[in-house]
Design a protein around this motif. Structure first.
Motif, PDB file in Angstrom:
ATOM      1  N   ASP A 246     -82.380  66.888  13.422  1.00 30.51           N
ATOM      2  CA  ASP A 246     -81.189  66.058  13.845  1.00 30.51           C
ATOM      3  C   ASP A 246     -82.570  66.037  14.997  1.00 30.51           C
ATOM      4  OD1 ASP A 246     -83.049  69.104  15.203  1.00 30.51           O
ATOM      5  OD2 ASP A 246     -81.371  70.072  15.320  1.00 30.51           O
ATOM      6  N   GLU A 247     -82.776  65.820  16.147  1.00 26.00           N
ATOM      7  CA  GLU A 247     -84.110  64.866  17.000  1.00 26.00           C
ATOM      8  C   GLU A 247     -85.217  65.935  16.918  1.00 26.00           C
ATOM      9  OE1 GLU A 247     -84.608  62.272  21.006  1.00 26.00           O
ATOM     10  OE2 GLU A 247     -82.540  63.179  20.679  1.00 26.00           O
ATOM     11  N   ALA A 248     -84.415  67.361  17.608  1.00 28.11           N
ATOM     12  CA  ALA A 248     -85.114  67.976  17.901  1.00 28.11           C
ATOM     13  C   ALA A 248     -86.039  69.140  16.654  1.00 28.11           C
ATOM     14  CB  ALA A 248     -84.934  69.801  17.914  1.00 28.11           C
ATOM     15  N   HIS A 249     -85.610  68.542  15.228  1.00 23.13           N
ATOM     16  CA  HIS A 249     -86.707  68.631  14.351  1.00 23.13           C
ATOM     17  C   HIS A 249     -87.615  67.585  13.953  1.00 23.13           C
ATOM     18  CE1 HIS A 249     -86.029  71.072   9.792  1.00 23.13           C
ATOM     19  NE2 HIS A 249     -86.903  69.492   9.370  1.00 23.13           N
ATOM     20  N   PHE A 250     -87.665  66.651  13.941  1.00 28.42           N
ATOM     21  CA  PHE A 250     -87.618  65.074  13.910  1.00 28.42           C
ATOM     22  C   PHE A 250     -89.047  65.399  15.170  1.00 28.42           C
ATOM     23  CE2 PHE A 250     -89.526  61.195  15.644  1.00 28.42           C
ATOM     24  CZ  PHE A 250     -89.145  60.057  14.085  1.00 28.42           C
ATOM     25  N   ASN A 251     -88.698  65.953  16.210  1.00 24.05           N
ATOM     26  CA  ASN A 251     -90.010  65.924  17.208  1.00 24.05           C
ATOM     27  C   ASN A 251     -90.980  67.194  16.731  1.00 24.05           C
ATOM     28  OD1 ASN A 251     -89.791  63.668  18.592  1.00 24.05           O
ATOM     29  ND2 ASN A 251     -87.873  65.340  19.900  1.00 24.05           N
ATOM     30  N   GLU A 252     -90.180  68.560  16.618  1.00 24.55           N
ATOM     31  CA  GLU A 252     -91.215  69.657  15.877  1.00 24.55           C
ATOM     32  C   GLU A 252     -91.942  69.568  14.702  1.00 24.55           C
ATOM     33  OE1 GLU A 252     -92.199  73.324  16.048  1.00 24.55           O
ATOM     34  OE2 GLU A 252     -91.563  72.119  17.033  1.00 24.55           O
ATOM     35  N   LEU A 253     -91.923  67.958  13.867  1.00 26.45           N
ATOM     36  CA  LEU A 253     -92.584  67.305  12.415  1.00 26.45           C
ATOM     37  C   LEU A 253     -93.709  67.161  13.547  1.00 26.45           C
ATOM     38  CD1 LEU A 253     -90.094  66.410   9.605  1.00 26.45           C
ATOM     39  CD2 LEU A 253     -91.111  68.180   9.877  1.00 26.45           C
ATOM     40  N   ILE A 254     -93.851  65.775  14.344  1.00 28.76           N
ATOM     41  CA  ILE A 254     -94.257  64.773  15.069  1.00 28.76           C
ATOM     42  C   ILE A 254     -95.427  65.994  15.942  1.00 28.76           C
ATOM     43  CG2 ILE A 254     -95.216  63.529  16.764  1.00 28.76           C
ATOM     44  CD1 ILE A 254     -92.224  62.016  15.804  1.00 28.76           C
ATOM     45  N   ASN A 255     -94.559  67.227  16.537  1.00 23.95           N
ATOM     46  CA  ASN A 255     -96.091  68.298  16.733  1.00 23.95           C
ATOM     47  C   ASN A 255     -96.530  68.741  15.963  1.00 23.95           C
ATOM     48  OD1 ASN A 255     -94.836  67.672  19.394  1.00 23.95           O
ATOM     49  ND2 ASN A 255     -92.958  69.325  19.497  1.00 23.95           N
ATOM     50  N   LYS A 256     -96.462  69.224  14.576  1.00 26.78           N
ATOM     51  CA  LYS A 256     -96.753  70.242  13.782  1.00 26.78           C
ATOM     52  C   LYS A 256     -97.848  68.811  12.950  1.00 26.78           C
ATOM     53  CE  LYS A 256     -93.493  73.293  12.356  1.00 26.78           C
ATOM     54  NZ  LYS A 256     -94.222  74.232  12.911  1.00 26.78           N
ATOM     55  N   GLY A 257     -97.672  67.780  13.002  1.00 28.98           N
ATOM     56  CA  GLY A 257     -98.793  66.397  12.667  1.00 28.98           C
ATOM     57  C   GLY A 257     -98.617  65.368  12.259  1.00 28.98           C
ATOM     58  N   ILE A 258     -97.836  65.896  11.035  1.00 21.38           N
ATOM     59  CA  ILE A 258     -96.486  65.021  11.014  1.00 21.38           C
ATOM     60  C   ILE A 258     -96.497  63.208  11.608  1.00 21.38           C
ATOM     61  CG2 ILE A 258     -95.269  63.856   9.286  1.00 21.38           C
ATOM     62  CD1 ILE A 258     -96.463  66.259   8.765  1.00 21.38           C
ATOM     63  N   GLU A 259     -97.247  61.947  11.009  1.00 17.29           N
ATOM     64  CA  GLU A 259     -96.605  60.910  11.999  1.00 17.29           C
ATOM     65  C   GLU A 259     -95.905  60.862  11.637  1.00 17.29           C
ATOM     66  OE1 GLU A 259     -99.992  58.020   9.641  1.00 17.29           O
ATOM     67  OE2 GLU A 259    -101.466  59.616  10.397  1.00 17.29           O
ATOM     68  N   GLU A 260     -95.421  59.653  12.886  1.00 13.84           N
ATOM     69  CA  GLU A 260     -94.015  59.443  13.715  1.00 13.84           C
ATOM     70  C   GLU A 260     -93.688  58.507  11.672  1.00 13.84           C
ATOM     71  OE1 GLU A 260     -91.230  58.010  16.325  1.00 13.84           O
ATOM     72  OE2 GLU A 260     -92.916  58.476  16.982  1.00 13.84           O
ATOM     73  N   SER A 261     -94.635  57.201  11.499  1.00 13.24           N
ATOM     74  CA  SER A 261     -94.502  56.595  10.651  1.00 13.24           C
ATOM     75  C   SER A 261     -94.122  57.233   9.589  1.00 13.24           C
ATOM     76  CB  SER A 261     -95.815  55.410  11.019  1.00 13.24           C
ATOM     77  OG  SER A 261     -96.973  56.129  10.320  1.00 13.24           O
ATOM     78  N   LEU A 262     -94.847  57.727   9.536  1.00 14.24           N
ATOM     79  CA  LEU A 262     -94.449  58.562   7.370  1.00 14.24           C
ATOM     80  C   LEU A 262     -92.977  59.082   7.668  1.00 14.24           C
ATOM     81  CD1 LEU A 262     -95.188  59.323   4.726  1.00 14.24           C
ATOM     82  CD2 LEU A 262     -95.764  61.230   5.912  1.00 14.24           C
ATOM     83  N   ILE A 263     -92.490  59.842   8.956  1.00 13.39           N
ATOM     84  CA  ILE A 263     -91.027  60.542   8.614  1.00 13.39           C
ATOM     85  C   ILE A 263     -90.110  59.274   8.702  1.00 13.39           C
ATOM     86  CG2 ILE A 263     -89.706  62.105  10.392  1.00 13.39           C
ATOM     87  CD1 ILE A 263     -92.393  63.159  11.588  1.00 13.39           C
ATOM     88  N   SER A 264     -90.562  58.276   9.835  1.00  9.91           N
ATOM     89  CA  SER A 264     -89.812  56.946   9.732  1.00  9.91           C
ATOM     90  C   SER A 264     -89.358  55.835   8.749  1.00  9.91           C
ATOM     91  CB  SER A 264     -90.144  55.680  10.866  1.00  9.91           C
ATOM     92  OG  SER A 264     -90.685  56.750  12.372  1.00  9.91           O
ATOM     93  N   ASP A 265     -90.666  56.684   7.517  1.00 12.57           N
ATOM     94  CA  ASP A 265     -89.864  55.895   6.082  1.00 12.57           C
ATOM     95  C   ASP A 265     -89.149  56.814   5.714  1.00 12.57           C
ATOM     96  OD1 ASP A 265     -92.160  54.014   6.896  1.00 12.57           O
ATOM     97  OD2 ASP A 265     -94.151  54.653   6.182  1.00 12.57           O
ATOM     98  N   ILE A 266     -88.804  58.131   5.717  1.00 11.45           N
ATOM     99  CA  ILE A 266     -88.283  58.964   5.030  1.00 11.45           C
ATOM    100  C   ILE A 266     -86.637  58.949   6.029  1.00 11.45           C
ATOM    101  CG2 ILE A 266     -88.006  61.309   4.197  1.00 11.45           C
ATOM    102  CD1 ILE A 266     -90.650  59.973   2.196  1.00 11.45           C
TER     103      ILE A 266
END
Length: 868
Positions: A64-84
């Motif tokens: 969900d969106e909260a999980h998505f944002n938490e990954l960014i907060n933990k230092g994962i680049e948003e572009s990498l998450i969007s690739d997945i």
């Protein structure tokens, strides 16, 4: 030698020794967790919590969106998450892309694996600085070896002083928070290294196991950080790391005033749910049932908060035989044998009037009572050993308790009738034995691994399999010799550090030292098991003989009649063949076939028939299982059809009611997630998917499908495509039915359903594992000739596994290439292609593999007589 000028040189221990004791000495991560759970038990805790904070460390199919944002907060680049992941606006979720690059996926997995944390928590007495310094950080301390009892009277589960190095096996870094009970009756006052009292209520202890690496580094040059705490309640610290909803599930411990939290980071293992589930299962067989322990274990996972909870040992209440043995300090053993295999009400009184059944323990009253007891001795069980026992092994063995269960995994109607067996659910038994089978060894309420562990070489540590192979006699063999199979038994042996002092741990913590005492002990247990074997085989022999007296002559008559008919039929066939082929009146008559030759032919034919019968029995078992699944589905069909009717209209009714109070136009500027009308549309789409599945399931069990009727193939495949539309579209698969002739056949529709449902399932599984980037297509072609109807099925997936050297083997029952991603074990049923071939052949058809350039192909042909 002159020692006057000699110097004493101290031994030095390299820092790497800690690694040898910890990470390299403890077999696996599950074993390490168990060692740390034992530490909680020895700390007099009522409970132990194993908490996997793994929510953000696993590659999920949807977030969900909260999980998505938490990954960014933990230092994962948003572009990498969007690739997945890609955003699904209808559901307001991010779903895993189908075409993710393997390198990016691997990079993402590596990054998020660092977010996993393992906590092991107890509510015991905690540790003062003295205990941390003198015991916790002292390798091989003899504290537990000399001080066997805890303050509450428990016998300590640990003894080697190396359990804490299990932390290194689990992760690179550890942080321990401990709040101790300062009551002087519990433990000595807290003092610093110089012996001065402190004002601390607890400590934070931090270690980095990588500090132990390095050339020429000795263990005394490596240290841990110790920080004093003034917090006087463990719960304050606990709520910082574990949600309160988990703690509320633990009724036996509410205060959490004292205790220890172990926080392990830089984990060395992947803790996605599959492996968490393994730990949970392992802990289920670690401790005896709850009522005998007084120590509770809980497993929680932030990834699936509702899945786990208290770990409860399993009680076996569906057994054929149970044996309970208890040995005292004088080497006496009381044995009680419980019989639960027989349906006593079915056994005729005439059976109990046999001479052998008038003996003690075998009368009808004994069968009704259900058990018998005897008291024997070590010497009687191992006859002749005491005379040669120079080491007093019998004295060294000590007290023990043993509970043994025997459960048949399956039976057949003939044996059930002959031995008057009660009925049981074989699949339930198989599941239970696959998880809890084997004779386990427990010491002071904790299991000693790996004895009796399923899928381990030590599963049959008592050597029951060897006993069986050297004496493979059947249960009813007159000469005796029946031995039980290890896969049909379960049980527990209980010993104690207090009364079985000669049973010592291996340093690896995996099992006991196999000294002479241990070896004689295993022989003694095997002899106790033989008391059950003798009882069961004695009864079986009598029942077999009784059955032969009652039904033997009738069976012999049936066999004789069958042989007579075969001989007569064969003789007639020969005579007819001779008459038809005779063209000369003076032709010499063939000599009479000799009796011995006739017998040989008969024996060969009988042998062939027996093989055929066995094959049919195996197929019948498989078909029974499939029929059971169909019956279960059919039993729900009435309720499901009602639900199907509701799904068709409920969203429209809800929308009508809402429009009476509010206007849809009021929400035109509101984002979809806050717009109730958009949410209703979303629910409607989900209802449509559910309807498609229900239509498919209910259609599979309609009674009229089990009648041979006229089946029009064009509309049939159109409906079939519609039934599968939801599944296919979700997986990006299209179905091509453009090349189907306008034909109809006289067949059972359910047969055609079975063929194509199985083919579709195989194709979908194949597409899932395919790494080729191309559109996914399933194609069905139907054509006819003057002799046959031809149905060709294709998919453009990866095709048959390259490992299959003989492709036709896929049609054999129980053959599968589907394997578990993590363990490599077979997962498929191996029935799909066998069913297809069987159904086609029952309809006089044939199956042939096709070999398209890409993917998989199968040709099914039916004789033209099936064409209307």
């Amino acid at each position: 030698m002159d020692n006057q000028n000699a110097n004493r040189i101290p031994f030095k221990v390299s820092a790497r020794t800690a690694r040898l004791i910890g990470r390299e000495n403890i077999a696996n991560s599950k074993g390490a967790i168990i060692e740390l759970v034992k530490n909680g038990y020895d700390a007099d805790s009522k409970i132990c919590i194993v908490y996997f904070d793994n929510k953000y460390s696993t590659l999920l199919n949807e977030i969900d969106e909260a999980h998505f944002n938490e990954l960014i907060n933990k230092g994962i680049e948003e572009s990498l998450i969007s690739d997945i992941y890609e955003f699904q606006e209808d559901y307001e979720l991010y779903s895993l892309k189908n075409d993710v690059d393997d390198n990016k996926k691997s990079q993402f997995k590596t990054l998020i694996s660092k977010f996993s944390t393992l906590y092991i928590i107890d509510a015991g007495e905690g540790m003062t600085q003295n205990i941390i310094r003198d015991h916790w950080m002292t390798i091989g301390t003899d504290n537990k070896a000399n001080s066997i009892f805890t303050k509450s009277g428990r016998v300590k589960a640990g003894a080697k002083g190396i359990g804490r190095f299990a932390l290194d096996r689990l992760g690179g870094k550890c942080e321990m928070t401990t709040i101790f009970n300062s009551n002087p009756e519990i433990q000595a006052p807290d003092t610093d290294i110089d012996g001065n009292p402190t004002d601390n209520n607890g400590y934070k202890w931090i270690v980095n196991w990588e500090d132990f690496e390095g050339d020429y580094k000795t263990i005394d040059s490596v240290g841990a950080i110790l920080i004093g705490l003034d917090t006087d309640n463990l719960k304050e610290e606990l709520l910082k790391v574990i949600p309160e909803e988990y703690l509320s599930k633990i009724e036996s411990e509410e205060e959490f005033k004292f205790g220890t939290i172990l926080k392990i980071n830089d984990l060395r293992d992947n803790w996605e749910d599959y492996f968490v589930d393994q730990v949970y299962s392992d802990l289920e067989v670690l401790v005896p049932p709850k009522e005998s322990g007084g120590f509770e274990i809980y497993v929680f996972s932030s990834l699936l908060p509702e899945k786990y909870g208290e770990v409860l040992g399993s009680i076996c209440d569906d057994f054929d035989y149970k044996l309970v043995a208890s040995a005292d300090e004088n080497q006496n053993v009381k044995i009680t044998v419980y019989r639960n295999e027989y349906n006593v009400e079915l056994i005729p009184n005439g059976f109990f009037q046999r001479e052998a059944m008038l003996k003690e323990n075998y009368k009808k009253s004994d069968f009704i009572k259900g058990f018998w007891s005897k008291t024997t001795t070590f010497s009687n069980l191992l006859k002749g050993f005491k005379e040669i026992d120079e080491d007093n092994i019998f004295d060294n063995i000590g007290l023990f308790d043993f509970t043994f269960y025997f459960l048949k995994r399956a039976t057949n109607s003939v044996d059930s009738k002959r031995f008057f067996n009660r009925n049981f659910m074989s699949h339930n038994r198989k599941d239970w034995l696959n998880k809890f089978g084997g004779i386990k060894l427990f010491r002071d309420n904790f299991r000693v691994r790996p004895y009796g562990e399923v899928n381990n070489v030590a599963f049959d540590w008592l050597g029951l399999g060897n006993r069986k192979s050297t004496s493979p006699a059947g249960i009813a063999k007159k000469e005796g010799g029946y031995k039980v199979e290890p896969e049909n038994v379960a049980g527990a042996i209980s010993i104690s550090r207090l009364t079985n002092v000669n049973f010592e741990d291996k340093s690896s913590r995996e099992g006991l030292q196999e000294n002479k005492t241990f070896k004689i002990f295993t022989l003694l247990i095997a002899e106790i098991i033989s008391e059950f074997e003798k009882d069961r085989s004695y009864i079986a022999r009598e029942m077999d003989e009784y059955d032969n007296i009652l039904y033997g002559p009738e069976r012999d008559r049936e066999k004789a009649e069958k042989l007579k008919n075969e001989i007569i039929a064969k003789s007639r066939a020969k005579k007819e063949s001779k008459d038809n082929n005779s063209t000369e009146n003076n032709a010499q008559e063939e000599p009479q076939t000799e009796s011995d030759k006739e017998k040989e032919i008969l024996a060969s034919e009988l042998d062939r028939k027996e093989e055929e019968i066995e094959k049919l029995k195996d197929e019948q078992k498989i078909l029974r299982g499939l029929a059971s699944s169909g019956i279960v589905l059919a039993s729900f069909s009435h309720d499901l059809s009602k639900l199907n009717d509701v799904l068709a209209s409920r969203t429209e009714k809800l929308k009508t009611l809402m429009l009476e109070k509010i206007s849809e136009s009021d929400y035109t500027e509101i984002r979809d997630s806050k717009n109730p009308f958009k949410q209703i549309e979303r629910i409607k789409k989900q209802d449509l998917k559910l309807q498609n599945w229900l239509n498919f399931s209910l259609g599979a069990t309609r009674k009229d499908k089990r009648k041979r009727k006229q089946l029009f193939l064009k509309p049939y495949f159109l409906n079939f495509k519609n039934d599968w539309e939801t599944v296919l579209s979700d997986r990006g698969i299209s179905m091509d039915i453009t090349e189907i002739e306008d034909l109809d056949m006289r067949v059972f529709e359910i047969d055609i359903d079975s063929v194509f449902n199985n083919l579709f399932v195989n194709s979908i599984d194949a597409f899932i594992i395919s790494k080729e980037e191309r559109s996914r297509v399933i194609k069905v072609k139907v054509s006819s000739t003057t002799k046959e109807i031809i149905v060709d099925y294709y998919d453009n997936g990866p095709g048959l596994s390259k490992d299959i050297s003989e492709p036709e083997v896929i049609f054999e029952p129980l053959y599968t290439t589907r394997r578990n991603l993590h363990t490599g074990e077979e997962e498929g049923t191996g029935l799909g292609m066998w069913l297809i071939k069987s159904i086609v052949e029952e309809n006089d058809g044939k199956t042939r593999l096709l070999y398209p350039e890409i993917g998989f192909g199968l040709r099914i042909t039916f004789p033209i007589k099936y064409k209307r």
